[in-house]
Write a protein that holds these residues in place. Structure first.
Motif, PDB file in Angstrom:
ATOM      1  N   GLN A 254      -3.037  10.023 -24.525  1.00  0.00           N
ATOM      2  CA  GLN A 254      -2.695  10.625 -25.818  1.00  0.00           C
ATOM      3  C   GLN A 254      -1.180  10.673 -26.030  1.00  0.00           C
ATOM      4  O   GLN A 254      -0.698  10.351 -27.119  1.00  0.00           O
ATOM      5  CB  GLN A 254      -3.277  12.033 -25.910  1.00  0.00           C
ATOM      6  N   VAL A 255      -0.442  11.052 -25.006  1.00  0.00           N
ATOM      7  CA  VAL A 255       1.021  11.105 -25.124  1.00  0.00           C
ATOM      8  C   VAL A 255       1.576   9.719 -25.431  1.00  0.00           C
ATOM      9  O   VAL A 255       2.419   9.550 -26.313  1.00  0.00           O
ATOM     10  CB  VAL A 255       1.659  11.694 -23.844  1.00  0.00           C
ATOM     11  N   LEU A 256       1.105   8.700 -24.707  1.00  0.00           N
ATOM     12  CA  LEU A 256       1.585   7.341 -24.943  1.00  0.00           C
ATOM     13  C   LEU A 256       1.252   6.863 -26.359  1.00  0.00           C
ATOM     14  O   LEU A 256       2.105   6.293 -27.047  1.00  0.00           O
ATOM     15  CB  LEU A 256       0.973   6.374 -23.914  1.00  0.00           C
ATOM     16  N   LEU A 257       0.032   7.098 -26.783  1.00  0.00           N
ATOM     17  CA  LEU A 257      -0.374   6.646 -28.114  1.00  0.00           C
ATOM     18  C   LEU A 257       0.410   7.360 -29.217  1.00  0.00           C
ATOM     19  O   LEU A 257       0.836   6.729 -30.192  1.00  0.00           O
ATOM     20  CB  LEU A 257      -1.879   6.843 -28.315  1.00  0.00           C
ATOM     21  N   LEU A 258       0.604   8.662 -29.048  1.00  0.00           N
ATOM     22  CA  LEU A 258       1.351   9.407 -30.062  1.00  0.00           C
ATOM     23  C   LEU A 258       2.819   8.971 -30.117  1.00  0.00           C
ATOM     24  O   LEU A 258       3.397   8.843 -31.198  1.00  0.00           O
ATOM     25  CB  LEU A 258       1.259  10.914 -29.794  1.00  0.00           C
TER      26      LEU A 258
END
Length: 132
Positions: free
Chosen positions: A81-85
């Motif tokens: 999630q952190v990478l995608l955001l």
């Protein structure tokens, strides 16, 4: 014949020739022209410079994409999630922290660690270009 009249007649004859040879021949009509898309000049520049990817390059890029997607799916949920955001949505650490309900410092550290985990997973999967 005065120069001025000779110049006008010559210009008129040239315009008539242009109309006969160009416009009536339907070689290139302004009303039939289609504007090029914005990226087309960049594409043309790449062709002129020789930067057009070859079929093996395109195949390798597709394979690398599959590997990265698979490795990304194998990461822990919060890392993914952190990478995608950050990468795909373009959010800053402060915004990622708000979305995930963590501190900005935690989002920053989580992003760095997730990025390193992804890099290692991709290298282990066979993409050697990222190996240090």
């Amino acid at each position: 014949m005065p120069f001025r009249l000779w110049l006008l007649r010559n210009a008129h004859e040239r315009l008539l020739d242009l109309e006969r040879n160009h416009l009536r021949a339907a070689k290139r009509a302004v009303d039939r022209e289609v504007p090029l898309p914005d990226h087309s000049s960049l594409d043309l520049f790449r062709v002129l410079r020789g930067d057009v990817p070859t079929p093996p390059d395109e195949l390798q890029a597709k394979e690398h994409g599959r590997i990265v997607r698979r490795c990304l799916a194998e990461l822990p949920e919060l890392d993914r999630q952190v990478l995608l955001l950050r990468v795909f949505d373009g959010l800053k650490n402060v915004d990622v922290a708000r979305v995930l309900d963590i501190t900005a410092d935690a989002a920053k550290k989580r992003f760095a660690r997730a990025l390193e985990r992804l890099r290692l997973a991709v290298v282990d999967a066979g993409i050697r270009e990222l190996d240090e």
